[in-house]
Write an enzyme that holds these catalytic residues in place. Sequence first.
Site, PDB file in Angstrom:
ATOM      1  N   LYS A 294       0.865  -1.182   0.000  1.00  0.00           N
ATOM      2  CA  LYS A 294       0.000   0.000   0.000  1.00  0.00           C
ATOM      3  C   LYS A 294       0.901   1.231   0.000  1.00  0.00           C
ATOM      4  O   LYS A 294       1.524   1.573   0.996  1.00  0.00           O
ATOM      5  CB  LYS A 294      -0.902   0.051   1.229  1.00  0.00           C
ATOM      6  CG  LYS A 294      -1.993   1.101   1.058  1.00  0.00           C
ATOM      7  CD  LYS A 294      -2.444   1.749   2.342  1.00  0.00           C
ATOM      8  CE  LYS A 294      -1.567   2.864   2.814  1.00  0.00           C
ATOM      9  NZ  LYS A 294      -1.479   4.048   1.942  1.00  0.00           N
TER      10      LYS A 294
ATOM     11  N   GLU B 199      10.232   1.582  10.202  1.00  0.00           N
ATOM     12  CA  GLU B 199      11.232   2.606   9.850  1.00  0.00           C
ATOM     13  C   GLU B 199      10.525   3.944  10.034  1.00  0.00           C
ATOM     14  O   GLU B 199       9.655   4.300   9.239  1.00  0.00           O
ATOM     15  CB  GLU B 199      11.670   2.447   8.391  1.00  0.00           C
ATOM     16  CG  GLU B 199      12.372   1.137   8.076  1.00  0.00           C
ATOM     17  CD  GLU B 199      13.770   1.076   8.654  1.00  0.00           C
ATOM     18  OE1 GLU B 199      14.343   2.131   8.976  1.00  0.00           O
ATOM     19  OE2 GLU B 199      14.280  -0.042   8.793  1.00  0.00           O
TER      20      GLU B 199
ATOM     21  N   CYS C 129      14.006  11.294   6.177  1.00  0.00           N
ATOM     22  CA  CYS C 129      13.954  10.827   7.562  1.00  0.00           C
ATOM     23  C   CYS C 129      15.330  10.855   8.221  1.00  0.00           C
ATOM     24  O   CYS C 129      15.446  11.091   9.411  1.00  0.00           O
ATOM     25  CB  CYS C 129      13.374   9.421   7.611  1.00  0.00           C
ATOM     26  SG  CYS C 129      14.196   8.303   6.487  1.00  0.00           S
TER      27      CYS C 129
ATOM     28  N   GLU D 146      10.588  16.395  14.806  1.00  0.00           N
ATOM     29  CA  GLU D 146      10.957  16.239  13.397  1.00  0.00           C
ATOM     30  C   GLU D 146      10.147  17.252  12.587  1.00  0.00           C
ATOM     31  O   GLU D 146       8.914  17.227  12.611  1.00  0.00           O
ATOM     32  CB  GLU D 146      10.623  14.818  12.933  1.00  0.00           C
ATOM     33  CG  GLU D 146      11.011  14.574  11.499  1.00  0.00           C
ATOM     34  CD  GLU D 146      10.638  13.172  11.023  1.00  0.00           C
ATOM     35  OE1 GLU D 146       9.478  12.779  11.190  1.00  0.00           O
ATOM     36  OE2 GLU D 146      11.523  12.489  10.479  1.00  0.00           O
TER      37      GLU D 146
HETATM   38  P1  NAD Z   1       2.641   8.667   7.468  1.00  0.00           P
HETATM   39  O1  NAD Z   1       2.892   7.898   8.693  1.00  0.00           O
HETATM   40  O2  NAD Z   1       1.587   9.702   7.469  1.00  0.00           O
HETATM   41  O3  NAD Z   1       2.277   7.689   6.269  1.00  0.00           O
HETATM   42  C1  NAD Z   1       3.091   6.598   5.907  1.00  0.00           C
HETATM   43  C2  NAD Z   1       2.219   5.491   5.349  1.00  0.00           C
HETATM   44  O4  NAD Z   1       1.395   4.992   6.390  1.00  0.00           O
HETATM   45  C3  NAD Z   1       1.266   5.930   4.255  1.00  0.00           C
HETATM   46  O5  NAD Z   1       1.154   4.901   3.303  1.00  0.00           O
HETATM   47  C4  NAD Z   1      -0.039   6.125   5.001  1.00  0.00           C
HETATM   48  O6  NAD Z   1      -1.161   5.970   4.175  1.00  0.00           O
HETATM   49  C5  NAD Z   1       0.035   5.020   6.026  1.00  0.00           C
HETATM   50  N1  NAD Z   1      -0.721   5.254   7.255  1.00  0.00           N
HETATM   51  C6  NAD Z   1      -1.052   6.433   7.820  1.00  0.00           C
HETATM   52  N2  NAD Z   1      -1.732   6.215   8.967  1.00  0.00           N
HETATM   53  C7  NAD Z   1      -1.816   4.880   9.133  1.00  0.00           C
HETATM   54  C8  NAD Z   1      -2.379   4.036  10.130  1.00  0.00           C
HETATM   55  N3  NAD Z   1      -2.990   4.526  11.189  1.00  0.00           N
HETATM   56  N4  NAD Z   1      -2.253   2.703   9.968  1.00  0.00           N
HETATM   57  C9  NAD Z   1      -1.608   2.185   8.907  1.00  0.00           C
HETATM   58  N5  NAD Z   1      -1.083   2.921   7.929  1.00  0.00           N
HETATM   59  C10 NAD Z   1      -1.166   4.265   8.051  1.00  0.00           C
HETATM   60  O7  NAD Z   1       4.056   9.281   7.048  1.00  0.00           O
HETATM   61  P2  NAD Z   1       4.401  10.186   5.794  1.00  0.00           P
HETATM   62  O8  NAD Z   1       3.922  11.565   6.081  1.00  0.00           O
HETATM   63  O9  NAD Z   1       3.958   9.538   4.530  1.00  0.00           O
HETATM   64  O10 NAD Z   1       5.988  10.130   5.810  1.00  0.00           O
HETATM   65  C11 NAD Z   1       6.756  10.953   6.589  1.00  0.00           C
HETATM   66  C12 NAD Z   1       7.259  10.231   7.819  1.00  0.00           C
HETATM   67  O11 NAD Z   1       7.903   9.032   7.442  1.00  0.00           O
HETATM   68  C13 NAD Z   1       8.307  11.026   8.558  1.00  0.00           C
HETATM   69  O12 NAD Z   1       8.099  10.927   9.945  1.00  0.00           O
HETATM   70  C14 NAD Z   1       9.608  10.340   8.186  1.00  0.00           C
HETATM   71  O13 NAD Z   1      10.646  10.525   9.073  1.00  0.00           O
HETATM   72  C15 NAD Z   1       9.178   8.934   8.069  1.00  0.00           C
HETATM   73  N6  NAD Z   1      10.095   8.180   7.207  1.00  0.00           N
HETATM   74  C16 NAD Z   1      10.947   7.282   7.791  1.00  0.00           C
HETATM   75  C17 NAD Z   1      11.853   6.595   7.001  1.00  0.00           C
HETATM   76  C18 NAD Z   1      12.796   5.595   7.601  1.00  0.00           C
HETATM   77  O14 NAD Z   1      13.346   4.788   6.859  1.00  0.00           O
HETATM   78  N7  NAD Z   1      13.010   5.587   8.895  1.00  0.00           N
HETATM   79  C19 NAD Z   1      11.893   6.811   5.649  1.00  0.00           C
HETATM   80  C20 NAD Z   1      11.012   7.735   5.095  1.00  0.00           C
HETATM   81  C21 NAD Z   1      10.110   8.412   5.896  1.00  0.00           C
END
Ligand code: NAD
Length: 472
Positions: free
Chosen positions: A170, A245, A279, A379
């Site tokens: 997804k 992650e 990230c 962050e």
């Molecule tokens: P997000 O958590 O809003 O969304 C990430 C994914 O999770 C999306 O596909 C979203 O649809 C899904 N999602 C959202 N809420 C959910 C829930 N309750 N249950 C299951 N799935 C859910 O994050 P974002 O805004 O897309 O990305 C930014 C964040 O991701 C930042 O905090 C960044 O640091 C982190 N990030 C971490 C890494 C890493 O490798 N550590 C890499 C990239 C981004």
Amino acid sequence: MHVRDQLYIDGKWIDATGKGSIDVINPATEEIIGKVPIGSSEDVDKAVAAAKSAFEMWSKSDINHRIEVLNALSNAFKERGEELAQTITAEVGTPIGYSRVAMVGTPRVVSRSYAKILEDFSWEEVVRNSLICKEPVGVCAFITPWNFPLHQIIGKVAPAIAAGCTMILKPSKEAPLSAFILADILDDIGLPSGVFNLVSGHGSEIGNYMSSHPDVDMVSFTGSTGAGVSVSQSAAPTIKRVTLELGGKSANVALDDADPILVAKKAIGACHQNSGQTCSALTRLIIPEEMSEQICEIIAAKNNSYLVGNPLDENTRCGPMVSSRQQSSVTEYIQSGINEGATLISGGLGMPDGVAKGFYVKPTIFANVTSEMKIWKEEIFGPVLVITTYKNESEALSLANDSIYGLSGGVWSASNERAIEFAKKMRTGQVSINGGAFNVSAPFGGYKLSGNGRELGTHGLDEFLEIKSIQM
Ligand code: NAD
């Protein structure tokens, strides 16, 4: 316009049962550039059933076949590289040069790296009277973010293919288009039906459903810490493997024998890459008091001339934020830095000069930031660097470790040995010494609230394996 109106399940493109579609918006132009379907729990059930049934065959597939698939995937990323880079730049706003290298080049190398790992991977070992066997964990659910959309996906899909797992992906709703191109590529390559399935939709609906599904053996999530907690909670009753992650607020530390000019020159790129939406960005710069004036002067000058604008312009260094929501959130952090009394040395509120539309912010630098401030702790996920000073090395270390996160880090010193000793004391998953380059074969992952588990390299493959001991 990229209109995708079907989901990829069991080797076929089929209609979604969810209602409506998700608009994909180009953050530089604010125009709708694509649409993807909204998948429902019913679609997830179909995808999981397909993955479960394909697991029987794929878990026993010939290793040479998996190597061929991974090499073909890498070749396809090369052949369709420009299309992928343009698509990701359109959906994320990443400057095109960086898109070619990081958004497409890295997944190309990562796919190939797993083919290489498989060439001499040891699946069995004998320990005294036991035969220890590594076996694929099963059906995997992948939930991925928008910031490095294809890279985050391939960091899961490539090792899962290598391990013999089957999967349901997804992608994010902000940047799902490259995931659909990936499905086309895997279909063209001839990956057997059901091994890879794609269901787009809302995270809070199908993301949680996937995480709680009894026929999913593992969920691998990349995204915000809050959503990671929710995924873990949904996954708990079925005791599936969960890898996370998550976010970061990584420290970049100059020791007192570091070259201040080099530190200053490299600090901006390390924070602002992908317009600060990274990230592992080094967003907290920690420097000796006596270097502060010189470093801040260089950084402010460099940041003032950091080219912000159209991501399709080859000279642009910083594009827009991915969404209007992200633009507002970064703006609120800049306002909070000003309100809390940090010294704004470059950038600030409002649109960058010469930019009239798009979800832009000004790359911004704050000095004299203290550990009580929100911009130190949280962050920001935008091009905002915060700088603080220290008096002695133990203070530098406690400032570096003063975070709920522990994803990445940097250390600068005239002595590599000294820098390595400092790096070992940092509570974080990766550290770059004197600008040491990102390595696609080194494990990537977090300490503390930055997550659980590792991606990339052989450590990333191990996450997709169960271990069995057979006593003889
Ligand atoms: P997000 O958590 O809003 O969304 C990430 C994914 O999770 C999306 O596909 C979203 O649809 C899904 N999602 C959202 N809420 C959910 C829930 N309750 N249950 C299951 N799935 C859910 O994050 P974002 O805004 O897309 O990305 C930014 C964040 O991701 C930042 O905090 C960044 O640091 C982190 N990030 C971490 C890494 C890493 O490798 N550590 C890499 C990239 C981004």
